[in-house]
Scaffold this motif. Structure first.
Motif, PDB file in Angstrom:
ATOM      1  N   LEU A  56       0.807  -1.219   0.000  1.00  0.00           N
ATOM      2  CA  LEU A  56       0.000   0.000   0.000  1.00  0.00           C
ATOM      3  C   LEU A  56       0.843   1.273   0.000  1.00  0.00           C
ATOM      4  N   VAL A  57       2.145   1.115   0.137  1.00  0.00           N
ATOM      5  CA  VAL A  57       3.043   2.273   0.091  1.00  0.00           C
ATOM      6  C   VAL A  57       3.129   2.779  -1.349  1.00  0.00           C
ATOM      7  N   ARG A  58       3.081   4.094  -1.530  1.00  0.00           N
ATOM      8  CA  ARG A  58       3.145   4.693  -2.856  1.00  0.00           C
ATOM      9  C   ARG A  58       4.373   5.581  -2.973  1.00  0.00           C
ATOM     10  N   THR A  79       0.707   3.445   6.737  1.00  0.00           N
ATOM     11  CA  THR A  79       0.146   2.120   6.998  1.00  0.00           C
ATOM     12  C   THR A  79       0.698   1.489   8.272  1.00  0.00           C
ATOM     13  N   GLY A  80       1.763   2.030   8.825  1.00  0.00           N
ATOM     14  CA  GLY A  80       2.407   1.415   9.971  1.00  0.00           C
ATOM     15  C   GLY A  80       1.811   1.844  11.303  1.00  0.00           C
ATOM     16  N   GLY A  81       2.390   1.292  12.356  1.00  0.00           N
ATOM     17  CA  GLY A  81       1.946   1.629  13.694  1.00  0.00           C
ATOM     18  C   GLY A  81       2.671   2.852  14.230  1.00  0.00           C
ATOM     19  N   GLU A  82       2.738   2.952  15.537  1.00  0.00           N
ATOM     20  CA  GLU A  82       3.340   4.103  16.198  1.00  0.00           C
ATOM     21  C   GLU A  82       4.816   4.216  15.833  1.00  0.00           C
ATOM     22  N   SER A  83       5.216   5.398  15.387  1.00  0.00           N
ATOM     23  CA  SER A  83       6.589   5.625  14.952  1.00  0.00           C
ATOM     24  C   SER A  83       7.382   6.288  16.074  1.00  0.00           C
ATOM     25  N   HIS A  84       8.642   5.910  16.204  1.00  0.00           N
ATOM     26  CA  HIS A  84       9.488   6.446  17.272  1.00  0.00           C
ATOM     27  C   HIS A  84      10.780   7.084  16.773  1.00  0.00           C
ATOM     28  N   GLU A  85      11.121   6.893  15.503  1.00  0.00           N
ATOM     29  CA  GLU A  85      12.346   7.493  14.988  1.00  0.00           C
ATOM     30  C   GLU A  85      12.330   7.466  13.468  1.00  0.00           C
ATOM     31  N   TYR A  86      13.169   8.326  12.891  1.00  0.00           N
ATOM     32  CA  TYR A  86      13.410   8.263  11.456  1.00  0.00           C
ATOM     33  C   TYR A  86      14.916   8.267  11.248  1.00  0.00           C
ATOM     34  N   VAL A  87      15.400   7.311  10.469  1.00  0.00           N
ATOM     35  CA  VAL A  87      16.841   7.117  10.294  1.00  0.00           C
ATOM     36  C   VAL A  87      17.171   7.093   8.810  1.00  0.00           C
ATOM     37  N   ARG A  88      18.252   7.754   8.446  1.00  0.00           N
ATOM     38  CA  ARG A  88      18.741   7.753   7.070  1.00  0.00           C
ATOM     39  C   ARG A  88      20.137   7.150   7.037  1.00  0.00           C
ATOM     40  N   GLY A  89      20.373   6.213   6.109  1.00  0.00           N
ATOM     41  CA  GLY A  89      21.672   5.581   5.969  1.00  0.00           C
ATOM     42  C   GLY A  89      22.473   6.179   4.831  1.00  0.00           C
ATOM     43  N   PHE A  90      23.778   6.321   5.027  1.00  0.00           N
ATOM     44  CA  PHE A  90      24.678   6.860   4.008  1.00  0.00           C
ATOM     45  C   PHE A  90      25.802   5.867   3.756  1.00  0.00           C
ATOM     46  N   SER A  91      25.938   5.424   2.493  1.00  0.00           N
ATOM     47  CA  SER A  91      27.013   4.510   2.149  1.00  0.00           C
ATOM     48  C   SER A  91      28.351   5.224   2.038  1.00  0.00           C
ATOM     49  N   PHE A  92      28.324   6.498   1.593  1.00  0.00           N
ATOM     50  CA  PHE A  92      29.535   7.282   1.460  1.00  0.00           C
ATOM     51  C   PHE A  92      29.438   8.512   2.350  1.00  0.00           C
TER      52      PHE A  92
END
Length: 324
Positions: free
Chosen positions: A196-198, A245-258
């Motif tokens: 359901l994610v767009r 669509t998800g439940g209660e959110s507690h954080e947002y994280v971004r990953g960096f390869s470089f």
């Protein structure tokens, strides 16, 4: 940090006769690294454009392209061959640095505390096996050929404390020939329904194939460019992921390869569901402990928090929050 003989080096290279002592920030980077950040700070301190640096190196009999210099100061590549190390020695002279100031940051790492210049994105996520399968299905190479130069990201939370959407505006640089796409990886919260994610293309791209696995909160989407990039070329594009669509959110994280790019993250909350505490943090890997935690204050009518990192990655960077 760079570590020698098992202990951090806490001594600063003394300025050579006739050289101006480096600024406090540059001195710190020359002491602790990483190499790319120290090089970028040294170039900035001298006020030289990269083509001027190349010209001054040529005057000393050393040939290095602007593209290579750009990769070195962004952390996309690391000087290793003998001719590259010779160029670094010449750079120290061009940038008015003490002899060995940059070369010492390229010495072999003796401690796991030193983060690598590049890191597989799969080491940065918890669902590595699923992500690897999705990337293989899309025929993605291990190195996508792009590194972040500038990234603005806005995340919206809803009244149910759920992650509603996130929008990204990115400037990227190519370090591989023929790059014509970016793979957007979305990690939903527990309960996320991936089908359901767009994903919406906002600027200078279009959505290609989208892949997920039922019951696993990971979605990978191709964002196709209208050109093929050559090494050293840049591209700007924007996209939005709509979740909710998800439940209660507690954080947002971004990953960096470089490492080397600037990252700005803003998280906005619904007035009906405001957190009691927010903080920024970094992580070396998905399973590592939080580091560099800093309290954040709600602004924008007590609805948003943000972080700005001028030299993001490699690793994870994010904002977490606590509900009442």
């Amino acid at each position: 940090m760079n570590v020698h003989t098992g202990m951090p080096d806490t001594t600063e290279p003394p300025p050579a006769v006739g050289r101006r002592p480096p600024s406090a920030e540059l001195a710190r980077l020359l002491r602790t690294g990483p190499f790319h950040a120290a090089l970028r700070a040294a170039i900035r301190a001298r006020g030289l454009a990269l083509h001027r640096v190349r010209h001054k190196l040529a005057e000393r009999g050393v040939t290095v392209g602007v593209t290579s210099l750009s990769y070195w100061q962004q952390g996309a590549r690391r000087p290793a061959r003998s001719e590259s190390l010779r160029a670094v020695r010449a750079l120290e002279d061009v940038l008015d640095l003490p002899p060995g100031a940059l070369l010492r940051l390229l010495e072999p790492v003796e401690s796991a505390a030193e983060r690598p210049v590049g890191r597989s994105y799969q080491t940065l996520v918890e669902q590595a096996d699923v992500l690897r399968s999705l990337l293989t299905e899309l025929g993605a190479p291990l190195d996508g050929g792009l590194h972040t130069l500038d990234h603005w990201e806005r995340v919206r939370l809803g009244a149910r404390r759920e992650l509603l959407a996130r929008s990204s505006q990115q400037a990227v640089g190519a370090h591989r020939e023929g790059v014509d796409r970016y793979l957007a990886i979305h990690h939903g919260d527990a309960g996320c329904v991936p089908e359901l994610v767009r994903v919406r293309a906002d600027e200078n791209c279009r959505v290609g194939r989208v892949r997920w696995r039922p019951g696993v909160p990971v979605v990978v989407a191709e964002l196709l460019f209208d050109t093929r990039l050559r090494p050293g070329e840049t591209y700007v594009f924007g996209y939005t992921v709509q979740d909710g669509t998800g439940g209660e959110s507690h954080e947002y994280v971004r990953g960096f390869s470089f490492g080397g790019g600037r990252y700005v993250l803003q998280v906005g909350f619904d007035t009906a569901a405001l957190p009691v505490r927010c903080r920024s943090f970094t992580r070396a890997t998905a399973s590592a402990r939080d580091c560099e935690e800093r309290e954040l204050t709600l602004s924008g009518g007590n609805r948003t928090v943000h972080l700005v990192r001028g030299d993001a990655g490699p690793g994870l960077l994010g904002i977490g929050w606590d509900w009442e």
